[in-house]
Scaffold this active site. Sequence first.
Site, PDB file in Angstrom:
ATOM      1  N   GLU A  70       0.838  -1.207   0.000  1.00  0.00           N
ATOM      2  CA  GLU A  70       0.000   0.000   0.000  1.00  0.00           C
ATOM      3  C   GLU A  70       0.870   1.253   0.000  1.00  0.00           C
ATOM      4  O   GLU A  70       0.609   2.216  -0.737  1.00  0.00           O
ATOM      5  CB  GLU A  70      -0.902  -0.013   1.228  1.00  0.00           C
ATOM      6  CG  GLU A  70      -1.709   1.257   1.431  1.00  0.00           C
ATOM      7  CD  GLU A  70      -2.141   1.426   2.879  1.00  0.00           C
ATOM      8  OE1 GLU A  70      -2.474   2.569   3.253  1.00  0.00           O
ATOM      9  OE2 GLU A  70      -2.145   0.431   3.631  1.00  0.00           O
TER      10      GLU A  70
ATOM     11  N   ASP B 213       0.784   3.844  -3.261  1.00  0.00           N
ATOM     12  CA  ASP B 213       0.379   5.240  -3.117  1.00  0.00           C
ATOM     13  C   ASP B 213       1.333   6.160  -3.879  1.00  0.00           C
ATOM     14  O   ASP B 213       0.902   7.121  -4.534  1.00  0.00           O
ATOM     15  CB  ASP B 213       0.339   5.601  -1.632  1.00  0.00           C
ATOM     16  CG  ASP B 213       0.007   7.057  -1.398  1.00  0.00           C
ATOM     17  OD1 ASP B 213      -1.108   7.481  -1.750  1.00  0.00           O
ATOM     18  OD2 ASP B 213       0.857   7.791  -0.848  1.00  0.00           O
TER      19      ASP B 213
ATOM     20  N   GLU C 248      -4.435   0.485  -3.717  1.00  0.00           N
ATOM     21  CA  GLU C 248      -3.051   0.978  -3.754  1.00  0.00           C
ATOM     22  C   GLU C 248      -2.068  -0.187  -3.728  1.00  0.00           C
ATOM     23  O   GLU C 248      -1.042  -0.163  -4.425  1.00  0.00           O
ATOM     24  CB  GLU C 248      -2.806   1.911  -2.573  1.00  0.00           C
ATOM     25  CG  GLU C 248      -3.538   3.244  -2.693  1.00  0.00           C
ATOM     26  CD  GLU C 248      -3.404   4.102  -1.457  1.00  0.00           C
ATOM     27  OE1 GLU C 248      -3.694   5.309  -1.549  1.00  0.00           O
ATOM     28  OE2 GLU C 248      -3.022   3.578  -0.384  1.00  0.00           O
TER      29      GLU C 248
END
EC number: 3.1.26.3
Length: 228
Positions: free
Chosen positions: A45, A49, A121
């Site tokens: 994640e 991002d 993400e």
Amino acid sequence: MKRSAEIAALEQRLGHRFTRPELLRRALTHSSMSGPGREDNQRLEFLGDRVLGLVMAEALLSEDRRASEGQLAPRYNALVRKEACAEVAEAVELGKALKLGRSEMMSGGRRKMALLGDAMEAVIAAVYLDAGFDAAQAMILRLWGSRVATVEADSRDAKTALQEWAQARGMAPPAYVETARTGPDHAPVFTIEARLDSGETVEATAGSKRRAEQQAAEALLDKVTSGE
């Protein structure tokens, strides 16, 4: 590693067939399911991002070559925020493939905005690690679709706009109350009432709490500003 039918179906919806399907499995594993020999998706994640941010920054610069930094920043924020990632996750039915612990599953984790956004993400990072930046970029632009071109109208969501309107008039932030829930567990329909301190209320119904809240906020904002 052999891929399951579930993973293969998700790959089709994502438009990317993994050379290493274990990356996708890790991207779908919530921390409530992690343990010895099973990594969760938090590190992915973090990486995803950043990949998403670079893709969107480049896409916005290409889309509008005359926009200033001040014009680009809110558009960028709207495209990379957790709600936008969750909307894309819902569109590809990512929730059905999430690996959740029992408590998270029982509390409706497959429909939670934060979990869906985080998982999206993580999937971006998985594609990046599996096939490089170009593959991740292609998937992102395909899944985000027309959002890049139309983000101007969505740079502030209705809940944020309503809250700013209320605070500018010395009111408390709007409240959102679930007044009804119908339909089966796998496809619930929520009715949400948006309320202001001044007494105005509006209800909206949708297939997720988040959508119902947004629709109620938009309708209530229209109601209170129509006479201004």
